[in-house]
Design a protein around this motif. Structure first.
Motif, PDB file in Angstrom:
ATOM      1  N   VAL A   1      86.170 -47.393  32.590  1.00 30.26           N
ATOM      2  CA  VAL A   1      84.993 -46.557  32.880  1.00 30.26           C
ATOM      3  C   VAL A   1      85.305 -45.594  34.021  1.00 30.26           C
ATOM      4  O   VAL A   1      84.965 -44.403  33.968  1.00 30.26           O
ATOM      5  CB  VAL A   1      83.772 -47.438  33.227  1.00 30.26           C
ATOM      6  CG1 VAL A   1      82.609 -46.581  33.733  1.00 30.26           C
ATOM      7  CG2 VAL A   1      83.332 -48.245  32.022  1.00 30.26           C
ATOM      8  N   MET A   2      85.961 -46.113  35.052  1.00 31.91           N
ATOM      9  CA  MET A   2      86.324 -45.263  36.189  1.00 31.91           C
ATOM     10  C   MET A   2      87.310 -44.182  35.763  1.00 31.91           C
ATOM     11  O   MET A   2      87.218 -43.026  36.191  1.00 31.91           O
ATOM     12  CB  MET A   2      86.916 -46.122  37.314  1.00 31.91           C
ATOM     13  CG  MET A   2      87.297 -45.330  38.566  1.00 31.91           C
ATOM     14  SD  MET A   2      85.902 -44.428  39.309  1.00 31.91           S
ATOM     15  CE  MET A   2      84.950 -45.825  39.940  1.00 31.91           C
ATOM     16  N   ASP A   3      88.251 -44.543  34.904  1.00 30.82           N
ATOM     17  CA  ASP A   3      89.222 -43.577  34.402  1.00 30.82           C
ATOM     18  C   ASP A   3      88.519 -42.453  33.643  1.00 30.82           C
ATOM     19  O   ASP A   3      88.827 -41.263  33.816  1.00 30.82           O
ATOM     20  CB  ASP A   3      90.224 -44.285  33.496  1.00 30.82           C
ATOM     21  CG  ASP A   3      91.445 -43.437  33.178  1.00 30.82           C
ATOM     22  OD1 ASP A   3      91.635 -42.385  33.825  1.00 30.82           O
ATOM     23  OD2 ASP A   3      92.211 -43.818  32.280  1.00 30.82           O
ATOM     24  N   GLU A   4      87.572 -42.811  32.805  1.00 35.23           N
ATOM     25  CA  GLU A   4      86.810 -41.808  32.058  1.00 35.23           C
ATOM     26  C   GLU A   4      85.993 -40.919  32.989  1.00 35.23           C
ATOM     27  O   GLU A   4      85.853 -39.715  32.753  1.00 35.23           O
ATOM     28  CB  GLU A   4      85.890 -42.484  31.041  1.00 35.23           C
ATOM     29  CG  GLU A   4      86.596 -43.031  29.821  1.00 35.23           C
ATOM     30  CD  GLU A   4      87.327 -41.941  29.051  1.00 35.23           C
ATOM     31  OE1 GLU A   4      86.735 -40.863  28.855  1.00 35.23           O
ATOM     32  OE2 GLU A   4      88.495 -42.156  28.674  1.00 35.23           O
ATOM     33  N   PHE A   5      85.489 -41.514  34.068  1.00 36.43           N
ATOM     34  CA  PHE A   5      84.727 -40.740  35.044  1.00 36.43           C
ATOM     35  C   PHE A   5      85.606 -39.674  35.693  1.00 36.43           C
ATOM     36  O   PHE A   5      85.204 -38.527  35.861  1.00 36.43           O
ATOM     37  CB  PHE A   5      84.153 -41.671  36.118  1.00 36.43           C
ATOM     38  CG  PHE A   5      83.405 -40.959  37.209  1.00 36.43           C
ATOM     39  CD1 PHE A   5      82.119 -40.475  36.988  1.00 36.43           C
ATOM     40  CD2 PHE A   5      83.991 -40.748  38.446  1.00 36.43           C
ATOM     41  CE1 PHE A   5      81.428 -39.813  37.992  1.00 36.43           C
ATOM     42  CE2 PHE A   5      83.309 -40.076  39.449  1.00 36.43           C
ATOM     43  CZ  PHE A   5      82.028 -39.611  39.223  1.00 36.43           C
TER      44      PHE A   5
ATOM     45  N   LYS B   1      88.254 -38.355  34.353  1.00 32.96           N
ATOM     46  CA  LYS B   1      88.557 -37.346  33.327  1.00 32.96           C
ATOM     47  C   LYS B   1      87.413 -36.345  33.189  1.00 32.96           C
ATOM     48  O   LYS B   1      87.641 -35.132  33.035  1.00 32.96           O
ATOM     49  CB  LYS B   1      88.831 -38.027  31.991  1.00 32.96           C
ATOM     50  CG  LYS B   1      90.153 -38.784  31.955  1.00 32.96           C
ATOM     51  CD  LYS B   1      90.334 -39.518  30.631  1.00 32.96           C
ATOM     52  CE  LYS B   1      91.641 -40.302  30.621  1.00 32.96           C
ATOM     53  NZ  LYS B   1      91.818 -41.106  29.373  1.00 32.96           N
ATOM     54  N   LYS B   2      86.177 -36.831  33.257  1.00 32.72           N
ATOM     55  CA  LYS B   2      85.021 -35.933  33.193  1.00 32.72           C
ATOM     56  C   LYS B   2      84.980 -35.035  34.425  1.00 32.72           C
ATOM     57  O   LYS B   2      84.611 -33.858  34.343  1.00 32.72           O
ATOM     58  CB  LYS B   2      83.736 -36.751  33.099  1.00 32.72           C
ATOM     59  CG  LYS B   2      83.544 -37.465  31.773  1.00 32.72           C
ATOM     60  CD  LYS B   2      82.284 -38.319  31.776  1.00 32.72           C
ATOM     61  CE  LYS B   2      82.138 -39.085  30.472  1.00 32.72           C
ATOM     62  NZ  LYS B   2      80.975 -39.999  30.488  1.00 32.72           N
ATOM     63  N   GLN B   3      85.375 -35.615  35.559  1.00 34.95           N
ATOM     64  CA  GLN B   3      85.386 -34.824  36.785  1.00 34.95           C
ATOM     65  C   GLN B   3      86.400 -33.684  36.689  1.00 34.95           C
ATOM     66  O   GLN B   3      86.174 -32.588  37.213  1.00 34.95           O
ATOM     67  CB  GLN B   3      85.716 -35.720  37.984  1.00 34.95           C
ATOM     68  CG  GLN B   3      85.423 -35.071  39.332  1.00 34.95           C
ATOM     69  CD  GLN B   3      85.411 -36.075  40.463  1.00 34.95           C
ATOM     70  OE1 GLN B   3      85.339 -37.271  40.240  1.00 34.95           O
ATOM     71  NE2 GLN B   3      85.496 -35.589  41.685  1.00 34.95           N
ATOM     72  N   MET B   4      87.507 -33.928  35.995  1.00 38.06           N
ATOM     73  CA  MET B   4      88.499 -32.867  35.802  1.00 38.06           C
ATOM     74  C   MET B   4      87.909 -31.694  35.024  1.00 38.06           C
ATOM     75  O   MET B   4      88.178 -30.530  35.342  1.00 38.06           O
ATOM     76  CB  MET B   4      89.722 -33.418  35.051  1.00 38.06           C
ATOM     77  CG  MET B   4      90.585 -34.360  35.856  1.00 38.06           C
ATOM     78  SD  MET B   4      91.979 -34.980  34.865  1.00 38.06           S
ATOM     79  CE  MET B   4      92.664 -36.215  35.965  1.00 38.06           C
ATOM     80  N   THR B   5      87.103 -31.998  34.005  1.00 37.03           N
ATOM     81  CA  THR B   5      86.533 -30.928  33.184  1.00 37.03           C
ATOM     82  C   THR B   5      85.486 -30.122  33.950  1.00 37.03           C
ATOM     83  O   THR B   5      85.210 -28.972  33.598  1.00 37.03           O
ATOM     84  CB  THR B   5      85.892 -31.500  31.901  1.00 37.03           C
ATOM     85  OG1 THR B   5      84.792 -32.353  32.255  1.00 37.03           O
ATOM     86  CG2 THR B   5      86.907 -32.302  31.096  1.00 37.03           C
ATOM     87  N   ASN B   6      84.911 -30.733  34.992  1.00 38.04           N
ATOM     88  CA  ASN B   6      83.893 -30.046  35.791  1.00 38.04           C
ATOM     89  C   ASN B   6      84.435 -29.498  37.106  1.00 38.04           C
ATOM     90  O   ASN B   6      83.674 -29.108  37.988  1.00 38.04           O
ATOM     91  CB  ASN B   6      82.728 -31.009  36.089  1.00 38.04           C
ATOM     92  CG  ASN B   6      81.949 -31.373  34.841  1.00 38.04           C
ATOM     93  OD1 ASN B   6      81.615 -30.526  34.025  1.00 38.04           O
ATOM     94  ND2 ASN B   6      81.673 -32.660  34.664  1.00 38.04           N
ATOM     95  N   SER B   7      85.759 -29.513  37.250  1.00 35.75           N
ATOM     96  CA  SER B   7      86.403 -29.045  38.479  1.00 35.75           C
ATOM     97  C   SER B   7      87.436 -27.971  38.159  1.00 35.75           C
ATOM     98  O   SER B   7      87.798 -27.768  37.000  1.00 35.75           O
ATOM     99  CB  SER B   7      87.086 -30.222  39.198  1.00 35.75           C
ATOM    100  OG  SER B   7      86.192 -31.282  39.431  1.00 35.75           O
ATOM    101  N   LYS B   8      87.907 -27.304  39.207  1.00 35.94           N
ATOM    102  CA  LYS B   8      88.934 -26.275  39.035  1.00 35.94           C
ATOM    103  C   LYS B   8      90.292 -26.832  39.416  1.00 35.94           C
ATOM    104  O   LYS B   8      90.484 -27.296  40.550  1.00 35.94           O
ATOM    105  CB  LYS B   8      88.637 -25.065  39.929  1.00 35.94           C
ATOM    106  CG  LYS B   8      87.421 -24.261  39.540  1.00 35.94           C
ATOM    107  CD  LYS B   8      87.255 -23.085  40.502  1.00 35.94           C
ATOM    108  CE  LYS B   8      86.043 -22.245  40.134  1.00 35.94           C
ATOM    109  NZ  LYS B   8      85.868 -21.128  41.116  1.00 35.94           N
TER     110      LYS B   8
END
Length: 332
Positions: free
Chosen positions: A282-286, A288-295
């Protein structure tokens, strides 16, 4: 359930001694009492099960799927209250990291609320200052007394500094992905301000620490451009994301092809270690989502990258000017 646990222990047990004798020694009970527990004539209590699990390094989460009941077991790091315990913390951290340096698949993801620890573990004033701050916040005697950094820096044991430097170098061999925002540098700036205003940090050393902080920012910018850890002999990769959507948390996720674990800080240096794999996923997926919302700053263009690092440099220069003029104000 006890039979599953006992069988798992037997697989981990030493072949040099009797399993019954080994269990008796671990639990500090007699041979007959150990025999009854192994043969399920007597139930293991929770304390005994935890002792055995710790000794044989068995995850009770994984064995009994505790996570399916929304409950997981975490490992708490030792309390750090003095220089000796801090040195032990550095030593243990090195021991934990060395196996990762030998795995090409190993990587660290770091949500940097503050400047990551390993950047401040070099032969510099900021390393010595961070040790001072950590102990000032955790050591009862140092909290009470008025020892200044200028006095403290003369008393730091060489062995403590050597372990700090060694730990900092160990991180050079692991792939690292970090998430920063415009406030990541603020904690260190505020610490400098606090102790300078409290007259526990001289002007000269405060300015030296600021210079070291400038060097760290330059170091990170160079790594960001090259996408590799500087001074790494195994070409460890480095990626820096600028995250404006989420507040950073100093959570660290460690990944290999075989296992994951993450660390959640709860005091200055102490943390909770989570190895329950479904929760780690779950933390790993979190992340990964943060990467898509970051530069990813290496891809965001020279303008965005320059603006990001220049903002940090301006904050440092502003603090240096205020210290020079004895006029501390808002650093933003």
């Amino acid at each position: 359930m006890q039979s599953i646990f006992i069988n798992h222990l037997k697989e981990k047990a030493s072949s040099k001694t009797s399993f019954v004798e080994e269990v008796a020694t671990i639990l500090d009970i007699g041979y007959d009492a150990a025999y009854r527990r192994i043969n399920q004539k007597t139930n293991l209590n929770l304390e005994e099960a935890v002792k055995l699990a710790k000794y044989y390094k068995i995850s009770l989460n994984q064995l009994f799927e505790v996570g399916s009941q929304n409950t997981i077991i975490t490992e708490k790091s030792p309390i750090i209250e003095n220089e000796s315990q801090l040195e032990s913390y550095f030593t243990k951290s090195i021991e934990n990291l060395i196996p990762l340096t030998k795995l090409k698949s190993a990587s660290i993801l770091y949500s940097a609320k503050d400047i990551p620890l390993f950047y401040t573990l070099k032969d510099s004033y900021i390393t010595r200052y961070k040790i001072y701050v950590w102990l000032k916040l955790s050591n009862k005697e140092m909290t009470k007394n008025k020892i200044s950094f200028d006095e403290f820096i003369k008393t730091i044991p060489d062995s403590l500094l050597e372990k700090a430097f060694e730990l900092g170098q160990t991180y050079n061999f692991i792939n690292i992905t970090e998430f920063w925002n415009d406030n990541t540098i603020n904690g260190t700036l505020e610490q400098i301000t606090y102790f300078y205003e409290s007259q526990l940090l001289s002007k000269e050393l405060a300015l030296n620490i600021c210079d070291d902080l400038t060097d760290i920012v330059n170091h990170i910018e160079e790594q960001t451009i090259k996408q590799s850890i500087l001074n790494s002999k195994n070409n460890a990769s480095y990626n820096l994301y600028k995250s404006d959507l989420l507040t950073m948390s100093n959570i660290i996720l460690v990944k290999t092809n075989y296992r994951k674990a993450f660390f959640v800080p709860y005091t200055v240096l102490e943390y909770l270690k989570v190895e329950h794999q479904p929760t780690c996923d779950v933390m790993d997926e979190f992340f990964k989502k943060q990467m898509t919302n970051s530069k990813l700053l290496v891809h965001s263009g020279e303008k965005d990258r320059t603006l990001f690092f220049n903002k940090m440099h301006r904050k440092i220069e502003k603090l240096k000017n205020q210290i020079s003029l004895n006029s501390i104000t808002d650093l933003d």
